[in-house]
Design a protein around this motif. Structure first.
Motif, PDB file in Angstrom:
ATOM      1  N   MET D   1       0.842  -1.199   0.000  1.00 32.92           N
ATOM      2  CA  MET D   1       0.000   0.000   0.000  1.00 32.92           C
ATOM      3  C   MET D   1       0.871   1.240   0.000  1.00 32.92           C
ATOM      4  O   MET D   1       1.847   1.317   0.733  1.00 32.92           O
ATOM      5  CB  MET D   1      -0.876  -0.001   1.261  1.00 32.92           C
ATOM      6  N   ARG D   2       0.472   2.232  -0.790  1.00 30.23           N
ATOM      7  CA  ARG D   2       1.268   3.441  -0.927  1.00 30.23           C
ATOM      8  C   ARG D   2       0.351   4.633  -0.645  1.00 30.23           C
ATOM      9  O   ARG D   2      -0.689   4.795  -1.298  1.00 30.23           O
ATOM     10  CB  ARG D   2       1.810   3.500  -2.348  1.00 30.23           C
ATOM     11  N   VAL D   3       0.714   5.423   0.332  1.00 31.03           N
ATOM     12  CA  VAL D   3      -0.160   6.493   0.803  1.00 31.03           C
ATOM     13  C   VAL D   3       0.560   7.840   0.733  1.00 31.03           C
ATOM     14  O   VAL D   3       1.705   7.972   1.172  1.00 31.03           O
ATOM     15  CB  VAL D   3      -0.599   6.244   2.267  1.00 31.03           C
ATOM     16  N   GLY D   4      -0.101   8.829   0.188  1.00 33.39           N
ATOM     17  CA  GLY D   4       0.439  10.189   0.143  1.00 33.39           C
ATOM     18  C   GLY D   4      -0.115  11.029   1.292  1.00 33.39           C
ATOM     19  O   GLY D   4      -1.246  10.824   1.732  1.00 33.39           O
ATOM     20  N   VAL D   5       0.702  11.940   1.788  1.00 32.16           N
ATOM     21  CA  VAL D   5       0.269  12.858   2.849  1.00 32.16           C
ATOM     22  C   VAL D   5       0.527  14.275   2.372  1.00 32.16           C
ATOM     23  O   VAL D   5       1.614  14.571   1.868  1.00 32.16           O
ATOM     24  CB  VAL D   5       1.058  12.613   4.152  1.00 32.16           C
ATOM     25  N   LEU D   6      -0.465  15.143   2.520  1.00 32.81           N
ATOM     26  CA  LEU D   6      -0.242  16.550   2.159  1.00 32.81           C
ATOM     27  C   LEU D   6      -0.852  17.472   3.201  1.00 32.81           C
ATOM     28  O   LEU D   6      -1.756  17.084   3.942  1.00 32.81           O
ATOM     29  CB  LEU D   6      -0.820  16.854   0.764  1.00 32.81           C
ATOM     30  N   THR D   7      -0.313  18.682   3.265  1.00 33.71           N
ATOM     31  CA  THR D   7      -0.866  19.714   4.146  1.00 33.71           C
ATOM     32  C   THR D   7      -1.297  20.890   3.280  1.00 33.71           C
ATOM     33  O   THR D   7      -0.535  21.359   2.456  1.00 33.71           O
ATOM     34  CB  THR D   7       0.179  20.183   5.176  1.00 33.71           C
ATOM     35  N   GLY D   8      -2.530  21.350   3.493  1.00 32.05           N
ATOM     36  CA  GLY D   8      -3.060  22.422   2.652  1.00 32.05           C
ATOM     37  C   GLY D   8      -3.535  23.607   3.474  1.00 32.05           C
ATOM     38  O   GLY D   8      -3.741  23.494   4.681  1.00 32.05           O
ATOM     39  N   GLY D   9      -3.707  24.734   2.835  1.00 35.41           N
ATOM     40  CA  GLY D   9      -4.201  25.931   3.516  1.00 35.41           C
ATOM     41  C   GLY D   9      -3.168  26.551   4.427  1.00 35.41           C
ATOM     42  O   GLY D   9      -1.985  26.231   4.357  1.00 35.41           O
ATOM     43  N   GLY D  10      -3.614  27.431   5.299  1.00 42.81           N
ATOM     44  CA  GLY D  10      -2.699  28.105   6.221  1.00 42.81           C
ATOM     45  C   GLY D  10      -2.052  27.109   7.161  1.00 42.81           C
ATOM     46  O   GLY D  10      -2.618  26.066   7.467  1.00 42.81           O
ATOM     47  N   ASP D  11      -0.850  27.403   7.613  1.00 42.18           N
ATOM     48  CA  ASP D  11      -0.179  26.473   8.515  1.00 42.18           C
ATOM     49  C   ASP D  11      -0.624  26.715   9.953  1.00 42.18           C
ATOM     50  O   ASP D  11      -1.326  27.686  10.244  1.00 42.18           O
ATOM     51  CB  ASP D  11       1.339  26.617   8.405  1.00 42.18           C
ATOM     52  N   GLY D  12      -0.229  25.827  10.826  1.00 37.85           N
ATOM     53  CA  GLY D  12      -0.553  25.972  12.239  1.00 37.85           C
ATOM     54  C   GLY D  12       0.288  25.004  13.036  1.00 37.85           C
ATOM     55  O   GLY D  12       0.760  23.992  12.492  1.00 37.85           O
ATOM     56  N   PRO D  13       0.511  25.295  14.333  1.00 39.77           N
ATOM     57  CA  PRO D  13       1.344  24.415  15.150  1.00 39.77           C
ATOM     58  C   PRO D  13       0.738  23.017  15.271  1.00 39.77           C
ATOM     59  O   PRO D  13      -0.439  22.885  15.592  1.00 39.77           O
ATOM     60  CB  PRO D  13       1.362  25.118  16.513  1.00 39.77           C
ATOM     61  N   GLY D  14       1.521  21.994  14.988  1.00 45.72           N
ATOM     62  CA  GLY D  14       1.049  20.629  15.126  1.00 45.72           C
ATOM     63  C   GLY D  14       1.001  19.884  13.794  1.00 45.72           C
ATOM     64  O   GLY D  14       0.872  18.663  13.770  1.00 45.72           O
ATOM     65  N   LEU D  15       1.140  20.597  12.678  1.00 47.81           N
ATOM     66  CA  LEU D  15       1.096  19.911  11.372  1.00 47.81           C
ATOM     67  C   LEU D  15       2.194  18.856  11.281  1.00 47.81           C
ATOM     68  O   LEU D  15       1.952  17.736  10.819  1.00 47.81           O
ATOM     69  CB  LEU D  15       1.260  20.931  10.233  1.00 47.81           C
ATOM     70  N   ASN D  16       3.392  19.213  11.728  1.00 45.92           N
ATOM     71  CA  ASN D  16       4.482  18.243  11.648  1.00 45.92           C
ATOM     72  C   ASN D  16       4.261  17.055  12.582  1.00 45.92           C
ATOM     73  O   ASN D  16       4.656  15.930  12.274  1.00 45.92           O
ATOM     74  CB  ASN D  16       5.817  18.922  11.966  1.00 45.92           C
ATOM     75  N   ALA D  17       3.621  17.304  13.706  1.00 43.61           N
ATOM     76  CA  ALA D  17       3.305  16.201  14.617  1.00 43.61           C
ATOM     77  C   ALA D  17       2.316  15.237  13.973  1.00 43.61           C
ATOM     78  O   ALA D  17       2.392  14.018  14.173  1.00 43.61           O
ATOM     79  CB  ALA D  17       2.750  16.749  15.935  1.00 43.61           C
ATOM     80  N   VAL D  18       1.376  15.777  13.183  1.00 48.05           N
ATOM     81  CA  VAL D  18       0.442  14.909  12.452  1.00 48.05           C
ATOM     82  C   VAL D  18       1.196  14.106  11.386  1.00 48.05           C
ATOM     83  O   VAL D  18       1.015  12.885  11.267  1.00 48.05           O
ATOM     84  CB  VAL D  18      -0.681  15.728  11.771  1.00 48.05           C
ATOM     85  N   ILE D  19       2.039  14.791  10.626  1.00 49.04           N
ATOM     86  CA  ILE D  19       2.797  14.114   9.563  1.00 49.04           C
ATOM     87  C   ILE D  19       3.612  12.963  10.153  1.00 49.04           C
ATOM     88  O   ILE D  19       3.654  11.862   9.611  1.00 49.04           O
ATOM     89  CB  ILE D  19       3.731  15.132   8.857  1.00 49.04           C
ATOM     90  N   ARG D  20       4.251  13.243  11.284  1.00 50.34           N
ATOM     91  CA  ARG D  20       5.054  12.221  11.959  1.00 50.34           C
ATOM     92  C   ARG D  20       4.194  11.034  12.399  1.00 50.34           C
ATOM     93  O   ARG D  20       4.529   9.872  12.143  1.00 50.34           O
ATOM     94  CB  ARG D  20       5.730  12.852  13.184  1.00 50.34           C
ATOM     95  N   ALA D  21       3.071  11.324  13.043  1.00 49.19           N
ATOM     96  CA  ALA D  21       2.254  10.245  13.594  1.00 49.19           C
ATOM     97  C   ALA D  21       1.609   9.422  12.486  1.00 49.19           C
ATOM     98  O   ALA D  21       1.570   8.185  12.561  1.00 49.19           O
ATOM     99  CB  ALA D  21       1.184  10.813  14.532  1.00 49.19           C
ATOM    100  N   VAL D  22       1.112  10.087  11.446  1.00 50.67           N
ATOM    101  CA  VAL D  22       0.451   9.342  10.378  1.00 50.67           C
ATOM    102  C   VAL D  22       1.464   8.446   9.665  1.00 50.67           C
ATOM    103  O   VAL D  22       1.175   7.285   9.336  1.00 50.67           O
ATOM    104  CB  VAL D  22      -0.299  10.296   9.411  1.00 50.67           C
ATOM    105  N   THR D  23       2.674   8.957   9.483  1.00 49.06           N
ATOM    106  CA  THR D  23       3.700   8.158   8.808  1.00 49.06           C
ATOM    107  C   THR D  23       4.081   6.938   9.641  1.00 49.06           C
ATOM    108  O   THR D  23       4.089   5.799   9.154  1.00 49.06           O
ATOM    109  CB  THR D  23       4.953   9.032   8.566  1.00 49.06           C
ATOM    110  N   LYS D  24       4.381   7.170  10.911  1.00 44.46           N
ATOM    111  CA  LYS D  24       4.781   6.050  11.770  1.00 44.46           C
ATOM    112  C   LYS D  24       3.664   5.025  11.905  1.00 44.46           C
ATOM    113  O   LYS D  24       3.903   3.810  11.843  1.00 44.46           O
ATOM    114  CB  LYS D  24       5.198   6.572  13.159  1.00 44.46           C
ATOM    115  N   SER D  25       2.439   5.509  12.074  1.00 45.64           N
ATOM    116  CA  SER D  25       1.317   4.585  12.256  1.00 45.64           C
ATOM    117  C   SER D  25       1.034   3.788  10.985  1.00 45.64           C
ATOM    118  O   SER D  25       0.733   2.593  11.046  1.00 45.64           O
ATOM    119  CB  SER D  25       0.055   5.350  12.666  1.00 45.64           C
ATOM    120  N   LEU D  26       1.120   4.451   9.826  1.00 41.52           N
ATOM    121  CA  LEU D  26       0.882   3.734   8.560  1.00 41.52           C
ATOM    122  C   LEU D  26       1.928   2.646   8.350  1.00 41.52           C
ATOM    123  O   LEU D  26       1.620   1.536   7.918  1.00 41.52           O
ATOM    124  CB  LEU D  26       0.907   4.708   7.370  1.00 41.52           C
TER     125      LEU D  26
END
Lengths: 351, 351, 351, 351
Positions: D1-26
């Motif tokens: 399985m191959r999954v893409g992750v993207l962040t859109g719109g204005g930034d905010g604190p915690g985006l990188n924490a989401v990217i990290r968690a989604v990657t590790k969990s996947l």
């Protein structure tokens, strides 16, 4: 020109800011190639290095610790003349024209020994204890004071709530700078320093006097503080054992000493490694950047065998062998001591 | 002995720490009675005072602002000789043997005028801009730098996310110390100072060059920075109006100048009053305490007409009339400027 | 209407925010007279109270500790029926129509006992451990997590520099919420909880595996964590003594256990009282204010014998006797446990 | 399985924490390959991706911004059916089996449109304004509140020193959550929200009433706040121009409105981008980690077309098309509004 950079001894906030500044300045000022040496002199001995360029040191200014790693376990001097020669040979094999060593007095002593044997060395002093001889203010110290101040403030509110005596043990085996400055900044009631052996009865008297009015007392104590009249041995009974056991750590010793003399509860906290990690303060970032830039100038000008230092608020340099082997403890007539006394802080001196 | 304490001019972190230290030191050192004068010289004129004892100044060290209040609206000197005489009479009526004035160069000028007319005055310099002549480092400055550094760091991450140019305007009308130190501490890419008129093309070139690699640029700009070649007037079209309107504030001017030259979005933030309020850093608390203690010693020794100051890292004092009326701007040869250039920061100088 | 407010048990960030909110809300909502009772039930027994009006509670929201003081030394229930009656008589003598008790499960048990005996009581749960049954999130917990997170981050950088295993012991005797949330927030590698007895071999395996790659390991351990297979007794040889001595405190026990199994140095820090003092986070200030406001509504509506609580993100209330005497430990199926496992955190479970 | 992750719109604190968690969990949960898509849907359109493995997301939890970059300039839906098809083709060309989109309501609308056209999409809501419909609390909001609270506190002390009215404008065009929570946490005197049009006379009355007693007033105002009775146009005379010019920004409008009604000086600060950058609070790191882990579970279970959300304190998911296009503004009966009123905060409502 090819220059190695290493960090030795205990870590402290600002090491990465120095690595960044020395690298950028060496590249820009004298177009040097810069290599990072891993884990201090041990890594230099083993030839473990990596390229440091503009990109590699980008984003480092606010990082605690050291990306190069450090080692306080392997000192080439302890391996005799052979050890020193192995380091020098390794430096030559790596093609290093000079080595920048960032570290404490131990690191500076090694740098001096290597310089005497022909390796072009320069040094940057590092000590969160602020106790390197000849250096007015080292980077990392301001951060340690800031962390200790915040901890003392937190302890104050819980002390106030419960009517307790709260002790905070900070770093400073030979010099009490952290305990002194954080104690003043956090409005501690008592500050105990290695430089002024404390009178336990005087400390207890302060606590008792405050019990009736403010209810609580905050004590900032350096790990190297000791009681007047020699080493006090405090023993505690351990469940299931016949004989008492000696307690370690000045905060716990002091807590036991005080608890037997006053009625308020006494609580001790040892701040420990928390005070040497994490992001440096803005002050320490600027200071570390200045140190890094200055030592790069030394290298570019070919002034080896010297350590960058801060004197009278200005950066300058001293000969590596001028770095006395002692510690820069707080002199008895230092104005900060009298300042503390004037604003009502007890330094544990007998009445 | 009865001593009045007042705070004048703009506020800054550490004023309460000075009030606390001067009060405690005066009481302990020469058993003085201390009264707090409300809202600076205006309050002295009107005789608005209150008792300051040990308890009244307890818990003040970490408070921002000034519990005495300040006033930059009423200057007795602007009311001519009559104004000065009214202040002196009021001080006599209040039974004050001496007055400690904490404030900026305006406050010191008033103190000097009163001292010349016979009122025993001493001064403590206060300026978060760090620009009082003869004073190496004033309390409050470290806190302002810390706040600006944190803001720059926050702007950096959002600039990085969006590939934007982020501008932060900090205080410093005549001297760019805050912009310089916070810019270095936060790894800003460009630092613009009142002392070095900037070349807009050079600034735009830095942004463009970074667009392709790091995508973002962080600019620390002092409010007094201005473009090379005289005042640049930036105008903007306002909806429903025929003629364009002139923009105010260097950050917005600069943003408009840059936006027309680069393709990345430019965003400007004016830090404003946020950087002068709140709890002082540990560094500033210690410094303010030392200033307060030192000025109390001056009073107890009867050394009036003087201002406490920091020189070469040590506290000393200078005659009030030695406080030049100018501002201590960053000298062209200051090592921090060259340090910034060496680590790759653009100061907006033409290539 | 005359209402007393007291704080009992250990202190925590947000107590003053509750005192402020309950006072303001009682005054505004039902025009009550509010009195602050000093040092918990001990002060109520002795009639030590003071008036709380709008001005008295102004400026309290960000203060750590409790301006009313607290006491965990005197529990009227331990003095039998007589103790309870003395409290009730004292409350009547003080003219109190109701008493708001802010505290932990001990305080709630006393409140319930008094309510059963006719004193109009309401409760606000307080526990930085976040372990009161029936309450989803107590004020003070967020602050404790924030402090522990910062400490873990600081330990991480120094661990990284030296290639060490860094342990942080946080509060949580029966429930590991602080260790769990701060461990996740600080990217700890291992989190050890009272709810999941740890397998020392599994923990050592994580450290060993990381030694070769990242060099360091950060462990967040709750004070109530214990090894699988029952209580592990760790003994240490003390200089000048024949027999070894048992070590206390899970962090030091664990450090000794680990040190004998891995080659990296292990360092333990006990955060202690630092994590319960100081200014509350913005989150805790809002939550404490909501609790204080809600309990005032209960009083104004005459709904006594109840405790305010947070359920499903909303404030509501439960009967005081519904507050089970146990602790709200982390349930085995709690999503945060699985979340930790999914992102690669070891919970010390055997492989 | 191959999954893409993207962040859109204005930034905010915690985006990188989401990217990290989604990657590790996947990776851990369903052994997926994870690729990071640069700059949101624009990058997906152009096929700009990079591998995300365990190492690549290490150390991200505390970083502000988003390492993937974001873009609010290019919306494929604005390019019609063709735009949507190009995105879908690009995703297929990249071999993506699913795409995780982290963003605001705009991003969710695009995700829904793509899902309808056959691309397996899941969403994570992001808004520091906390105003996404169906989501109780988004990550980044707690950090924004913390930053605004600190700024308000700093403004309070300088306001107190000078006897001024201090305004802070925070983000929140349609919903005033940040202004409301930070205002409560910082003990603001007035809180003005988009949801409650303010009566300028009522606000002025609060300031005047406080002038005589506390001397200062702190006002927390959301950028979307507006005066009762429709849009108030404030004009100012510009030097050298005949006609007045309309001012922009609610803080400056309000400052001008107030200044003409009261005698104290009014000062306005616009916090701007500072409140969306920098390290997330511990709370937001945990929340972002939970969101990231939860969305990875959705992907592993093949539940597409859904957005993770927080309801009743628990994570769950809703259909992407259930995300209403409006904003989650503060409902009139929200308990926090009444809480604010009870503790004496003015919401600008007429008396």
């Amino acid at each position: 020109m090819r220059v190695g950079v290493l960090t030795g001894g205990g870590d402290g906030p600002g090491l990465n800011a120095v690595i960044r500044a020395v690298t950028k300045s060496l590249i820009r000022h004298c177009n040097a190639q810069v290599v990072g040496i891993e884990e201090g002199f041990a890594g230099l001995m083993d030839g473990r290095v990596r390229q440091l360029d503009w990109r590699a040191v980008s984003g480092l200014i606010h990082l605690g610790g050291t990306v190069l790693g450090t080692s306080n376990r392997r000192n080439p001097l302890l391996e005799g003349e052979e050890g020193a020669q192995r380091v020098i040979e390794s430096a030559r094999a790596l093609g290093l024209d000079a080595v920048v060593a960032v570290g404490g007095d131990g690191t500076m002593a090694i740098a001096q020994a290597l310089w005497q044997r022909g390796l072009a060395m320069v040094g940057v002093p590092k000590t969160i204890d602020n106790d390197i001889v000849g250096c007015e203010r080292s980077f990392g110290f301001d951060t340690a004071v800031a962390i200790a101040t915040e901890a003392l403030e937190r302890l104050q509110t819980t002390g106030q709530a419960h009517g307790r005596v709260m002790l905070l043990e900070t770093m400073g085996r030979d010099a009490g700078w952290i305990a002194l400055e954080s104690g003043i900044a956090a409005a501690a009631d008592v500050i105990l320093l290695p430089e002024i052996p404390y009178d336990i009865e005087a400390v207890a008297a302060v606590c008792r006097e405050r019990e009736s009015r403010q209810r609580f007392t905050v004590i900032s104590v350096a790990e190297g503080a000791r009681a007047r009249g020699g080493d006090v041995v405090v023993q505690e009974r351990i469940e299931g054992r016949d004989e008492p056991v000696r307690l370690g750590g000045v905060a716990h010793v002091l807590a036991a000493q005080l608890q037997s003399r006053i009625s308020s509860e006494v609580r001790a906290t040892v701040l420990g490694h928390v005070q040497r990690g994490g992001a440096p303060t803005a002050f320490d970032r600027v200071l570390a950047t200045r140190y890094g830039n200055e030592v790069a100038q030394l290298v570019c000008r070919g002034e080896f065998g010297r350590m960058v230092t801060l004197q009278g608020g200005e950066l300058t340099s001293v000969a590596l062998d001028a770095v006395a082997q002692g510690r820069r403890s707080i002199p008895p007539e230092h104005p900060l001591l009298d300042c503390a006394r004037q604003i009502g802080v007890s330094l544990g001196e007998p009445a």
